[in-house]
Write an enzyme that holds these catalytic residues in place. Structure first.
Site, PDB file in Angstrom:
ATOM      1  CE  LYS A 104      -2.329   3.400   2.063  1.00 43.02           C
ATOM      2  NZ  LYS A 104      -1.832   4.517   1.252  1.00 43.02           N
TER       3      LYS A 104
ATOM      4  CD  GLU B 240      12.739   1.208   9.874  1.00 39.35           C
ATOM      5  OE1 GLU B 240      13.217   2.186  10.482  1.00 39.35           O
ATOM      6  OE2 GLU B 240      13.361   0.151   9.683  1.00 39.35           O
TER       7      GLU B 240
ATOM      8  CB  CYS C 167      12.580   9.147   8.636  1.00 43.52           C
ATOM      9  SG  CYS C 167      13.819   8.164   7.791  1.00 43.52           S
TER      10      CYS C 167
ATOM     11  CD  GLU D 298       9.139  13.319  11.596  1.00 47.51           C
ATOM     12  OE1 GLU D 298       7.964  12.921  11.660  1.00 47.51           O
ATOM     13  OE2 GLU D 298      10.064  12.643  11.138  1.00 47.51           O
TER      14      GLU D 298
HETATM   15  P1  NAD Z   1       1.987   8.689   7.148  1.00 54.38           P
HETATM   16  O1  NAD Z   1       2.084   7.970   8.435  1.00 54.38           O
HETATM   17  O2  NAD Z   1       0.966   9.745   6.975  1.00 54.38           O
HETATM   18  O3  NAD Z   1       1.700   7.658   5.968  1.00 54.38           O
HETATM   19  C1  NAD Z   1       2.546   6.541   5.738  1.00 54.38           C
HETATM   20  C2  NAD Z   1       1.716   5.458   5.076  1.00 54.38           C
HETATM   21  O4  NAD Z   1       0.819   4.904   6.036  1.00 54.38           O
HETATM   22  C3  NAD Z   1       0.848   5.963   3.934  1.00 54.38           C
HETATM   23  O5  NAD Z   1       0.814   4.972   2.921  1.00 54.38           O
HETATM   24  C4  NAD Z   1      -0.515   6.123   4.590  1.00 54.38           C
HETATM   25  O6  NAD Z   1      -1.586   6.051   3.695  1.00 54.38           O
HETATM   26  C5  NAD Z   1      -0.510   4.943   5.553  1.00 54.38           C
HETATM   27  N1  NAD Z   1      -1.375   5.085   6.728  1.00 54.38           N
HETATM   28  C6  NAD Z   1      -1.666   6.199   7.421  1.00 54.38           C
HETATM   29  N2  NAD Z   1      -2.454   5.898   8.486  1.00 54.38           N
HETATM   30  C7  NAD Z   1      -2.652   4.559   8.460  1.00 54.38           C
HETATM   31  C8  NAD Z   1      -3.371   3.644   9.279  1.00 54.38           C
HETATM   32  N3  NAD Z   1      -4.065   4.050  10.337  1.00 54.38           N
HETATM   33  N4  NAD Z   1      -3.332   2.332   8.968  1.00 54.38           N
HETATM   34  C9  NAD Z   1      -2.632   1.898   7.912  1.00 54.38           C
HETATM   35  N5  NAD Z   1      -1.955   2.718   7.075  1.00 54.38           N
HETATM   36  C10 NAD Z   1      -1.954   4.034   7.346  1.00 54.38           C
HETATM   37  O7  NAD Z   1       3.432   9.259   6.828  1.00 54.38           O
HETATM   38  P2  NAD Z   1       3.874  10.180   5.610  1.00 54.38           P
HETATM   39  O8  NAD Z   1       3.369  11.561   5.877  1.00 54.38           O
HETATM   40  O9  NAD Z   1       3.558   9.545   4.303  1.00 54.38           O
HETATM   41  O10 NAD Z   1       5.457  10.142   5.761  1.00 54.38           O
HETATM   42  C11 NAD Z   1       6.129  10.968   6.628  1.00 54.38           C
HETATM   43  C12 NAD Z   1       6.462  10.256   7.911  1.00 54.38           C
HETATM   44  O11 NAD Z   1       7.159   9.053   7.644  1.00 54.38           O
HETATM   45  C13 NAD Z   1       7.376  11.069   8.790  1.00 54.38           C
HETATM   46  O12 NAD Z   1       6.955  11.005  10.129  1.00 54.38           O
HETATM   47  C14 NAD Z   1       8.709  10.389   8.628  1.00 54.38           C
HETATM   48  O13 NAD Z   1       9.597  10.589   9.680  1.00 54.38           O
HETATM   49  C15 NAD Z   1       8.320   8.981   8.455  1.00 54.38           C
HETATM   50  N6  NAD Z   1       9.384   8.234   7.774  1.00 54.38           N
HETATM   51  C16 NAD Z   1      10.127   7.324   8.477  1.00 54.38           C
HETATM   52  C17 NAD Z   1      11.171   6.653   7.860  1.00 54.38           C
HETATM   53  C18 NAD Z   1      12.015   5.659   8.611  1.00 54.38           C
HETATM   54  O14 NAD Z   1      12.640   4.831   7.970  1.00 54.38           O
HETATM   55  N7  NAD Z   1      12.055   5.697   9.937  1.00 54.38           N
HETATM   56  C19 NAD Z   1      11.441   6.901   6.537  1.00 54.38           C
HETATM   57  C20 NAD Z   1      10.683   7.823   5.853  1.00 54.38           C
HETATM   58  C21 NAD Z   1       9.634   8.477   6.487  1.00 54.38           C
END
Ligand code: NAD
Length: 492
Positions: free
Chosen positions: A178, A253, A287, A385
């Site tokens: 997804k 992550e 991240c 963040e």
């Molecule tokens: P997000 O959490 O909004 O979305 C990430 C994914 O999860 C998307 O595909 C979204 O549709 C899905 N999602 C959201 N809520 C969900 C739920 N309740 N159940 C299942 N799926 C769900 O994050 P984003 O805005 O796309 O990305 C930014 C975030 O990701 C930042 O906080 C960043 O730090 C983090 N990030 C972490 C890493 C790492 O390796 N630690 C790497 C990149 C980004």
């Protein structure tokens, strides 16, 4: 006017719209124009995809394939990605507005993951144990788990998905991906390459759409055995709770508020570049962003001056141009969030010494690279963040204070340390409560190096040889000739 591209999703080897017939759109952050429409999936599409993945796992060509042959398929995929890197990078830049040079670098790096884990596929050996039961042979084999759910964010869409796909598939699982609703196109293009490489139908499925409509039913589906999630705090916690209800294995992550610590004895030119790469590369949307600069008091003013001078030369603009250093923010909502944090920092009393407003590049979502000094660790700008080009500068005196400030955060993803002291470089990694430490370096990742966080930055590690074990389960086998069980009512 850009022509709208239409994408379909991949379920059981077929390209389809969503069952509901609904679509959603993706906007190019540089032009602020819609450039693509994608199927808006929901629980019904997820059910189809998970059923297909489950069937492909249980029987058929994938289930019967030897680990060596699985490895060869991954090699073939790696070759196809290499040949298609520019196309994949172009799709990512349209979706998330990150620099072409960065996305192309990531696409050219992806094949390494498939080759590394493809090579590992037939090197997972079980063991025969010296079991303490006379007359019985005991051995352990490692078996794949079943259907893996991979849920990923928009900032490095394919790279972060491949960190999950390569070990999961090498281990023999099947996958439902997804991708982020803001950056799905490259994953769908990767699906085409899976097809071309000859992966059997159902081994990889991609369902596009939103978190609540696609992500939640995916995590909750009874046939999903493991969830690999990269994203923000709120999504991560929701995924963890849902997976707990189904007793599913999970890796998370999540975000960070990583410190980049500069000691007075550092090579300051190198440190300036390291700090810039930590927070202004990718417009801070990583991240591992080094969003807190901890700087030794004796060099504070001089270092900030160098940093500001360096950044005054940074060029904002078209992410596809080789002359651009800083691109737009990926979504309008994120753009607004970044601007809100600038207001918060000012209201908290931090002093802006660079940027601090929307950049005059229209119509894209650009924020000027921004530096705040006079930040303390209790301010929201130091604790939360932002995911944007906003650097908080804090001062410290001595190593103990630096370590205490670095660790005084809810997060624990990464830290950078700039020093020329060998003793300090040796001593300090152990003291920092994070998953990755870079000494005189920042923002380096590799398929060979475990990556992940502690505390609110997540659970589990991706990359490195051990990551494949996250997608395998030990099975214990006791074997013997039929025996008379002396006392069937007691444990042997
Ligand atoms: P997000 O959490 O909004 O979305 C990430 C994914 O999860 C998307 O595909 C979204 O549709 C899905 N999602 C959201 N809520 C969900 C739920 N309740 N159940 C299942 N799926 C769900 O994050 P984003 O805005 O796309 O990305 C930014 C975030 O990701 C930042 O906080 C960043 O730090 C983090 N990030 C972490 C890493 C790492 O390796 N630690 C790497 C990149 C980004």
């Amino acid at each position: 006017m850009t022509t709208l591209q239409t994408f379909e999703m991949l379920i059981d080897g077929e390209w389809r719209p969503s069952l509901s017939g609904r679509w959603f759109e993706s906007v190019d952050p540089y032009t602020a124009q819609t450039w693509a429409r994608l199927p808006r999936g929901d629980a019904a599409d997820i059910d189809r995809a998970v059923q297909a993945a489950h069937a492909a796992f249980e029987s058929g060509p994938w289930a019967d394939m030897t680990p060596s042959d699985r490895g060869l398929l991954l090699y073939r995929l790696a070759d196809l990605i290499e040949a298609d890197a520019e196309h994949l990078a172009d799709l990512e830049v349209r979706d998330n507005g990150k620099l072409m040079v960065e996305m192309l670098g990531q696409m050219r790096y992806l094949p390494r993951w498939f080759r590394y884990y493809g090579g590992l596929a037939d090197k997972i050996e079980g063991v025969v144990t010296p079991i303490d039961k006379p007359g019985l042979l005991h051995y352990v084999t490692y078996e794949p788990l079943g259907v893996v759910a991979a849920i990923t964010p928009w900032n490095s869409p394919l790279l972060l998905t491949v960190w999950k796909l390569a070990p999961a598939l090498a281990a023999g699982n099947t996958v439902v991906v997804k991708p982020s609703e803001h950056a799905s196109a490259s994953m769908l293009a990767l699906g085409r390459l899976f097809e071309k490489a000859g992966f059997p139908p159902g081994v990889l499925n991609v369902v596009t759409g939103f978190g609540p409509e696609v992500g939640e039913p995916l995590v909750a589906h009874a046939l999903v055995a493991r969830v690999a999630f990269t994203g923000g705090d709120a999504g991560g916690r929701a995924v963890y709770e849902s997976a707990a209800r189904g007793l599913k294995r999970v890796s998370l992550e999540l975000g960070g508020k990583s410190p980049n610590i500069v000691f007075a004895d550092a090579d300051l030119d190198a440190a300036v570049r390291g700090v810039v790469s930590g927070i202004f590369a990718a417009s801070g949307q990583t991240c591992m962003a080094g969003s807190r600069l901890l700087i030794e008091s004796s060099i504070h003013d001089a270092f900030v001056e160098r940093l500001v001078d360096f950044m005054r030369g940074a060029r904002l603009g078209d992410p596809r141009s080789a002359d651009t250093d800083v691109g737009p923010i990926a979504t309008e909502a994120q753009f607004q969030k970044v601007l809100r944090y600038i207001d918060i920092a000012r209201a908290e009393g931090a002093q802006c010494v660079l940027g601090g407003r929307r950049a005059e590049i229209q119509p894209g979502w650009f924020v000027e690279p921004t530096i705040f000094i006079g930040v303390t660790n209790s301010m929201r700008i130091a604790r939360e963040e932002v995911f944007g080009p906003i650097l908080s500068v804090l001062r410290f005196d001595g190593e103990d204070e630096a370590v205490a400030m670095a660790n005084d955060t809810d997060y624990g993803l990464a830290a950078g340390v700039w020093t020329s002291s060998l003793a300090r470089a040796t001593r300090i990694p152990r003291r920092l409560k994070v998953g990755t430490v870079w000494i005189n370096a920042y923002r380096v990742v590799s398929y060979l190096a475990p990556f992940g966080g502690v505390k609110a930055s997540g659970i589990g590690r991706e990359n490195g040889a051990a990551a494949i074990m996250e997608y395998l389960e030990a099975k214990s086998v006791f074997m013997g000739a039929p025996q008379i069980v002396v006392n069937p009512f007691t444990l042997r």
